[in-house]
Enzyme design. Structure first.
Site, mmCIF file in Angstrom:
data_model
loop_
_atom_site.group_PDB
_atom_site.id
_atom_site.type_symbol
_atom_site.label_atom_id
_atom_site.label_comp_id
_atom_site.label_asym_id
_atom_site.label_seq_id
_atom_site.Cartn_x
_atom_site.Cartn_y
_atom_site.Cartn_z
ATOM 1 N N TRP A 325 0.830 -1.195 0.000
ATOM 2 C CA TRP A 325 0.000 0.000 0.000
ATOM 3 C C TRP A 325 0.868 1.249 0.000
ATOM 4 C CZ3 TRP A 325 -0.349 4.182 3.262
ATOM 5 C CH2 TRP A 325 -1.460 5.012 3.117
ATOM 6 N N HIS A 326 2.017 1.181 0.692
ATOM 7 C CA HIS A 326 2.877 2.353 0.810
ATOM 8 C C HIS A 326 3.567 2.708 -0.506
ATOM 9 C CE1 HIS A 326 2.374 1.804 5.163
ATOM 10 N NE2 HIS A 326 2.731 3.066 5.254
ATOM 11 N N GLY A 327 3.743 1.772 -1.384
ATOM 12 C CA GLY A 327 4.376 2.127 -2.643
ATOM 13 C C GLY A 327 4.734 0.925 -3.486
#
Length: 482
Positions: A325-327
């Protein structure tokens, strides 16, 4: 429009005036003012992505009603998965398509095949991960019959796009925020003053601590090959405080700003660096995301109720998804896996809820065992942040390899190392203030309330002066890229 910019300093009082003095006690007008202010706020980033935001809002508004009105379970499921599929589809195209295309091409290259896959030359719409999760939680809650659909489109649109939380959270729930948007809000001066105090602390964390830490963290990480292991440790520590003060500073400003309008947002941070184990850390770090994954992914997968292998599987799934989700970078996935490894022993042994209260509650100092537990948990967290900050996997491993070399025992040296001592002192002061205020919602919520008025106001003015002294080129917030 950054929270730490002159534009926001002009924007906020105008919206405040329109909301309280023009709209007064007219709920519809209050919400219209906030909605159009939020759209203007978002348009200042890139007006072209307004269409995507409005489409996402319409999609979940309509599917929420359709789910509620569906005559049978099959129909409900259809509308639910339509919303999930389209929302995650847009998120996947904008955020992850290039990652999968590049990874697939690299995998084929290892097998001796060459593939020239087209990548998308588009920028990531700011806030898409956050407002997508707002909408998903809303339709899932309707499907699970935890929530009735909101029929007023203005109120629902404001729930999705309320400007304090639009671009970097916290990730709100319809069950928490929507009830606040469908009743008339009356001005409460004590709440507004409390909001201003939290905004002040958020600006201090962002401008004084995070932005100055970023200068030295970037210097060291971007030239890690030229530095010793001891210097790289300093760089990791600077980034550790940068990311915390950057993101929690944003959250403080967001929560304080919302309180100016009589709205309470979900708390996002609760002094995570004072945690005594990794499970406690994840209950205190990015709380709205951690709880979102727990409620909408971990528990539906079976949570911790199954056997050992189910616990292991679910733990790794939730942390890998959280990392992803963060990248779209393997460094984030490894960061997620590493945290899963950290927390797994406590999940398996059912000790993950041993530390529910803040450390040393009601006391000034922690016990010796708590102190060493905090230090060891903090050390594990710093190590994991190296993967989060590194440019790629090889950069992270090279960085770590140098830390564990003989150069670890040399004297740290980097460009601006003397000047950085001021930042280090400010970090120490910041940690002290956070420790003293750790039992409150934010560090200076009640700190100094018992002091004499001149001393208390002297403290506030000192914070303001430090903010102005260290204000330089406006630095964007780290989590805007997610």
């Amino acid at each position: 429009m950054l929270f730490n910019s002159i534009h926001f300093a002009l924007f906020l009082p105008i919206v405040f005036f329109l909301h309280w003095f023009l709209a007064k006690k007219n709920l519809k007008l209050q919400n219209i003012v906030l909605l159009f202010s939020s759209y203007f706020f978002y348009s200042c980033w890139d007006w072209r992505f307004m269409l995507l935001l409005v489409f996402s809002t319409l999609l979940d508004y309509i599917t929420g009603i359709k789910i509620h009105e569906s005559p049978n379970h099959r129909s409900k499921k259809f509308w639910l998965w339509l919303s999930i599929g389209i929302n995650l589809g847009f998120l996947g195209i904008f955020k992850y398509y290039n990652f999968f295309a590049d990874s697939f091409a690299s995998g084929l290259a290892l097998l001796g095949f060459q593939a020239n896959l087209q990548t998308l030359q588009v920028i990531l719409p700011i806030g898409i991960s956050f407002y997508t999760f707002h909408g998903l939680s809303y339709v899932i809650d309707i499907y699970k019959e935890r929530l009735q659909p909101e029929r007023d489109f203005i109120s629902y649109s404001l729930f999705v796009s309320f400007f304090p939380l639009l671009v970097a959270g916290p990730i709100e729930r319809g069950t928490h925020l929507l009830p606040q948007l469908v009743k008339v809000r009356t001005f409460n001066s004590s709440k507004a003053i409390d909001g201003l105090r939290q905004i002040l602390w958020g600006l201090f964390k962002k401008i004084v601590i995070a932005d100055n830490s970023a200068e030295y963290a970037n210097t060291i990480f971007n030239n890690s090959d030229a530095h010793s292991g001891s210097t790289l440790v300093i760089g990791a520590l600077f980034f550790t405080f940068q990311i915390y003060c950057d993101f929690s500073g944003y959250s403080d400003i967001a929560l304080g700003t919302a309180r100016l309008f009589g709205i309470e947002l979900l708390r996002n941070f609760a002094y995570p660096y004072f945690s005594r184990d990794i499970a406690e850390f994840w209950r205190r770090w990015h709380i709205s995301l951690s709880s979102w994954f727990k409620d909408y992914l971990y528990i539906p997968l079976g949570g911790s109720k199954g056997g050992v292998w189910m616990k292991i599987r679910n733990t790794f799934i939730i942390f890998i998804v959280s990392g992803f989700w963060h990248g779209a970078n393997w460094t984030f996935i490894i960061w997620g896996v590493l945290n899963a490894v950290y927390i797994l022993p406590s999940i398996i042994s059912n000790t993950n809820r041993n530390n529910l209260e803040i450390v040393a509650k009601g006391r000034l100092f922690p016990t010796v065992s708590d102190f060493f537990a905090i230090i060891s948990t903090f050390g594990l967290t710093v190590f994991a942040w190296i993967f989060f900050r590194a440019n790629n996997v090889s950069h992270a491993f090279n960085y770590i390899a140098e830390i564990f070399s003989a150069s670890l025992f040399t004297i740290p040296s980097f460009e601006g190392d003397t000047k950085s001592l001021v930042t280090a002192i400010l970090i120490g002061l910041f940690v002290l203030i956070e420790w003293l205020g750790r039992e409150d919602k934010y560090a200076i919520e009640k700190l100094g309330m018992s002091w004499n008025k001149p001393i208390r106001w002297g403290f506030y003015y000192s914070v303001v002066i430090l903010i102005f002294l260290f204000t330089g080129e406006n630095q964007t917030f780290i989590y805007f890229q997610f």
